[in-house]
Design a protein around this motif. Sequence first.
Motif, PDB file in Angstrom:
ATOM      1  N   ARG A 185       0.809  -1.218   0.000  1.00 45.34           N
ATOM      2  CA  ARG A 185       0.000   0.000   0.000  1.00 45.34           C
ATOM      3  C   ARG A 185       0.841   1.265   0.000  1.00 45.34           C
ATOM      4  NH1 ARG A 185      -3.472   0.411   4.922  1.00 45.34           N
ATOM      5  NH2 ARG A 185      -4.106   2.291   3.814  1.00 45.34           N
ATOM      6  N   SER A 186       2.092   1.184   0.464  1.00 47.28           N
ATOM      7  CA  SER A 186       2.910   2.375   0.681  1.00 47.28           C
ATOM      8  C   SER A 186       4.015   2.470  -0.365  1.00 47.28           C
ATOM      9  CB  SER A 186       3.528   2.345   2.079  1.00 47.28           C
ATOM     10  OG  SER A 186       2.529   2.193   3.065  1.00 47.28           O
ATOM     11  N   ASN A 187       4.356   3.731  -0.687  1.00 48.94           N
ATOM     12  CA  ASN A 187       5.418   3.984  -1.663  1.00 48.94           C
ATOM     13  C   ASN A 187       6.419   5.024  -1.180  1.00 48.94           C
ATOM     14  OD1 ASN A 187       4.448   2.245  -3.822  1.00 48.94           O
ATOM     15  ND2 ASN A 187       2.786   3.718  -4.084  1.00 48.94           N
ATOM     16  N   GLY A 188       6.369   5.381   0.094  1.00 45.08           N
ATOM     17  CA  GLY A 188       7.239   6.422   0.617  1.00 45.08           C
ATOM     18  C   GLY A 188       8.613   5.918   1.013  1.00 45.08           C
ATOM     19  N   ARG A 189       9.395   6.826   1.592  1.00 47.13           N
ATOM     20  CA  ARG A 189      10.752   6.479   1.999  1.00 47.13           C
ATOM     21  C   ARG A 189      10.757   5.470   3.140  1.00 47.13           C
ATOM     22  NH1 ARG A 189      13.984  12.319   1.995  1.00 47.13           N
ATOM     23  NH2 ARG A 189      13.799  12.713  -0.269  1.00 47.13           N
ATOM     24  N   THR A 190       9.755   5.591   4.013  1.00 45.74           N
ATOM     25  CA  THR A 190       9.692   4.654   5.137  1.00 45.74           C
ATOM     26  C   THR A 190       9.528   3.222   4.653  1.00 45.74           C
ATOM     27  OG1 THR A 190       8.692   6.354   6.547  1.00 45.74           O
ATOM     28  CG2 THR A 190       8.471   4.064   7.260  1.00 45.74           C
ATOM     29  N   SER A 191       8.624   3.037   3.701  1.00 48.88           N
ATOM     30  CA  SER A 191       8.412   1.684   3.171  1.00 48.88           C
ATOM     31  C   SER A 191       9.645   1.193   2.422  1.00 48.88           C
ATOM     32  CB  SER A 191       7.193   1.662   2.250  1.00 48.88           C
ATOM     33  OG  SER A 191       7.373   2.517   1.140  1.00 48.88           O
ATOM     34  N   ASP A 192      10.333   2.096   1.727  1.00 46.57           N
ATOM     35  CA  ASP A 192      11.562   1.708   1.032  1.00 46.57           C
ATOM     36  C   ASP A 192      12.636   1.262   2.031  1.00 46.57           C
ATOM     37  OD1 ASP A 192      10.421   2.275  -1.394  1.00 46.57           O
ATOM     38  OD2 ASP A 192      11.309   4.274  -1.556  1.00 46.57           O
ATOM     39  N   MET A 193      12.727   1.968   3.154  1.00 49.41           N
ATOM     40  CA  MET A 193      13.709   1.605   4.170  1.00 49.41           C
ATOM     41  C   MET A 193      13.367   0.254   4.794  1.00 49.41           C
ATOM     42  SD  MET A 193      16.468   2.262   5.767  1.00 49.41           S
ATOM     43  CE  MET A 193      16.746   3.967   5.229  1.00 49.41           C
ATOM     44  N   ILE A 194      12.078   0.030   5.088  1.00 47.91           N
ATOM     45  CA  ILE A 194      11.645  -1.247   5.650  1.00 47.91           C
ATOM     46  C   ILE A 194      11.926  -2.376   4.670  1.00 47.91           C
ATOM     47  CG2 ILE A 194       9.628  -2.582   6.390  1.00 47.91           C
ATOM     48  CD1 ILE A 194       8.453   0.014   7.490  1.00 47.91           C
ATOM     49  N   ASP A 195      11.634  -2.134   3.406  1.00 47.29           N
ATOM     50  CA  ASP A 195      11.872  -3.150   2.374  1.00 47.29           C
ATOM     51  C   ASP A 195      13.356  -3.488   2.279  1.00 47.29           C
ATOM     52  OD1 ASP A 195      11.263  -4.918   0.357  1.00 47.29           O
ATOM     53  OD2 ASP A 195      11.317  -3.394  -1.219  1.00 47.29           O
ATOM     54  N   THR A 196      14.207  -2.470   2.395  1.00 48.90           N
ATOM     55  CA  THR A 196      15.654  -2.680   2.336  1.00 48.90           C
ATOM     56  C   THR A 196      16.131  -3.526   3.511  1.00 48.90           C
ATOM     57  OG1 THR A 196      15.979  -0.560   1.205  1.00 48.90           O
ATOM     58  CG2 THR A 196      17.899  -1.543   2.270  1.00 48.90           C
ATOM     59  N   ILE A 197      15.644  -3.210   4.702  1.00 50.01           N
ATOM     60  CA  ILE A 197      16.040  -3.956   5.903  1.00 50.01           C
ATOM     61  C   ILE A 197      15.575  -5.399   5.821  1.00 50.01           C
ATOM     62  CG2 ILE A 197      15.700  -4.141   8.399  1.00 50.01           C
ATOM     63  CD1 ILE A 197      15.501  -1.079   8.459  1.00 50.01           C
ATOM     64  N   ILE A 198      14.362  -5.595   5.297  1.00 55.87           N
ATOM     65  CA  ILE A 198      13.816  -6.947   5.172  1.00 55.87           C
ATOM     66  C   ILE A 198      14.628  -7.774   4.178  1.00 55.87           C
ATOM     67  CG2 ILE A 198      11.832  -8.244   4.268  1.00 55.87           C
ATOM     68  CD1 ILE A 198      10.071  -6.030   5.503  1.00 55.87           C
ATOM     69  N   THR A 199      15.091  -7.137   3.109  1.00 53.45           N
ATOM     70  CA  THR A 199      15.846  -7.842   2.072  1.00 53.45           C
ATOM     71  C   THR A 199      17.277  -8.124   2.495  1.00 53.45           C
ATOM     72  OG1 THR A 199      14.502  -6.661   0.433  1.00 53.45           O
ATOM     73  CG2 THR A 199      16.434  -7.800  -0.397  1.00 53.45           C
ATOM     74  N   LEU A 200      17.783  -7.391   3.486  1.00 52.49           N
ATOM     75  CA  LEU A 200      19.181  -7.506   3.900  1.00 52.49           C
ATOM     76  C   LEU A 200      19.605  -8.933   4.250  1.00 52.49           C
ATOM     77  CD1 LEU A 200      21.644  -5.674   4.237  1.00 52.49           C
ATOM     78  CD2 LEU A 200      20.995  -5.361   6.644  1.00 52.49           C
ATOM     79  N   PRO A 201      18.785  -9.716   4.984  1.00 52.38           N
ATOM     80  CA  PRO A 201      19.215 -11.093   5.297  1.00 52.38           C
ATOM     81  C   PRO A 201      19.440 -11.979   4.078  1.00 52.38           C
ATOM     82  CG  PRO A 201      17.424 -10.430   6.751  1.00 52.38           C
ATOM     83  CD  PRO A 201      17.549  -9.361   5.704  1.00 52.38           C
ATOM     84  N   VAL A 202      18.843 -11.600   2.949  1.00 53.21           N
ATOM     85  CA  VAL A 202      19.004 -12.407   1.739  1.00 53.21           C
ATOM     86  C   VAL A 202      20.412 -12.247   1.165  1.00 53.21           C
ATOM     87  CG1 VAL A 202      18.138 -12.822  -0.603  1.00 53.21           C
ATOM     88  CG2 VAL A 202      16.545 -12.242   1.239  1.00 53.21           C
TER      89      VAL A 202
END
Length: 225
Positions: free
Chosen positions: A36-53
């Motif tokens: 639902r979100s496209n802001g910087r906060t969601s981008d940061m969360i997405d980055t942190i979530i992807t980091l373990p990969v």
Amino acid sequence: MADLNLFPLFLSLRVAFTATLFAILIGLPIAYYLNRSNGRTSDMIDTIITLPVVLPPTVLGYYLLVLLGRQSSIGVLLEKHFHITIVFTPKGAVIAALVVSIPFLIKSARSAFSTIDPSVIQAARILGRSEWNIFFTIMIPLAWRGIASGITLAFARALGDFGATLMVAGSIPNQTMTMPIAIYDALLAGNRELANLLVIIMTTVSLIILYMINRLDKKTSLKSR
């Protein structure tokens, strides 16, 4: 015949199942929010979530040790007030498996949510449905195949984790030794027959899981046409 101890298999399945359950409870709301979100906060969360990969498992395990170890603030708090120890316990194995597997569920669920016709969701909002009602009664039923694929993939990743689990939970026989660690220990001990048996079991389980993922992906593709 090698002396086959099935405890690592049962522990791996239990750890993977528990980690996947927590991944569902935590990951689906995150995937819904990111969709639902496209802001910087969601981008940061997405980055942190992807980091373990992308992080090496040893680095990820080190971060978890620093965060949850007995000398850390969280570790001291849990042990002092709740008598809970994370490091070198099955709980640590579950947390390590959760961290490495949850990105796969979130990515799959987010992709599945993005395929839903926005007009359906907007119509539900016009009818007065809450966001949680829309999430449970519209989003999940319509995206269930993609979610199921993500759940299966997360389970497979949790089942096969080695590096982070070894760093956080260790390799204590009949306590924290999962299948990947048992294979490693068997090779170190020169017990190739046992290692071969464990590898065959893990390969069979992995093939079954991958087959299930492929079937779900094909059904999802056919449905979207």
